[in-house]
Design an enzyme around this catalytic site. Sequence first.
Site, PDB file in Angstrom:
ATOM      1  N   HIS A 175       0.848  -1.203   0.000  1.00 53.38           N
ATOM      2  CA  HIS A 175       0.000   0.000   0.000  1.00 53.38           C
ATOM      3  C   HIS A 175       0.881   1.250   0.000  1.00 53.38           C
ATOM      4  O   HIS A 175       0.640   2.195  -0.756  1.00 53.38           O
ATOM      5  CB  HIS A 175      -0.907   0.011   1.230  1.00 53.38           C
ATOM      6  N   HIS A 179       0.114  -3.351   9.302  1.00 53.74           N
ATOM      7  CA  HIS A 179       1.563  -3.228   9.132  1.00 53.74           C
ATOM      8  C   HIS A 179       2.196  -2.564  10.338  1.00 53.74           C
ATOM      9  O   HIS A 179       1.544  -1.802  11.067  1.00 53.74           O
ATOM     10  CB  HIS A 179       1.894  -2.410   7.880  1.00 53.74           C
TER      11      HIS A 179
END
Length: 325
Positions: A94, A141
């Site tokens: 991302h 994350h």
Amino acid sequence: QGCAQKYVVKNYFYYYLFKFSAALGEEVFYITFLPFIYWNIDHSVSRRMIIIWSIVMYIGQVSKDILKWPRPLSPPVVKLERRTDAEYGMPSTHAMAATSISFSFLIATTNQYKYPFELGLVAAFVFSTLVCLSRLYTGMHTVLDVIGGALISAVLLVLLYPVWDTIDHLLLTSPFCPLLSIVVPLVLCYNYPKLDYYSPTRGDTTTILGAGAGATVGFWLNNQYAAPAYTSQSLQLGLSLLTSKIVVVVLARFFVGILVVLLMRRLMKSVVLSLLGYLYKFPVGDLEARRRLEVEVPYKFITYSSVGFSATVIVPLLHELLGLM
């Protein structure tokens, strides 16, 4: 780590802000924003963004399955997404996608369009930062994953920029472009790093490379046989000259194009999966069969290469037919 956790939203502003920001690094964004640039702003800008995005995302996806760094443990982290939980964490793709798309757009447009560079720089920074922070907020994350993804993307942009125009020229003029655009991504997909369990990274990588391959073939065909790439001259002269007529044309191009792209994706998914099911003797609804290498790669690649091709060839032809050029 895979168990679901209940959570209570206490700040809806942050919740919806970062849920929306996370969507800016997913298929729904790619399939709308990148074609919008191609249809309404500038073909050359879109070409460069798609090529950079494909390269950056492939390297990021492969790096995950080579490094095999786990995602944050849950608990204590509360994960707001489930689909990507089976993937490894480092680097954050991302973050890589957001950095590459926003800054490649800035670099590609800064010398062609009249707008303050500082404003574009701030917009690119805010966009990529929001996507990066969303990966922390959603629990997908670690800080290191996000920083690593952004840095890798930045390094790749620096390395690719000197040969940016050369790559673009070769993709438009080389007689070998259509063949290489299909063969090279397919070889990379079939030789994707193997894991001990199924992960959606191979399928996502095939989707990205397939879309890039279809779009690249479309770029080549347009340059060889179609009229010169059209751009929106009114946008190039400045946003202050945007009239209601121009806005209507832009929106019409977008909605017509998205409708065609979505219909093509739906059609090809059905046709390709049915053919593969007949060839390998499995029912269309068999999820395990669809995850097999010999099924997943051609299924995803053919479907999304058709999407990329339709966005760059079929949709512009339809725009011309409808008088939206």
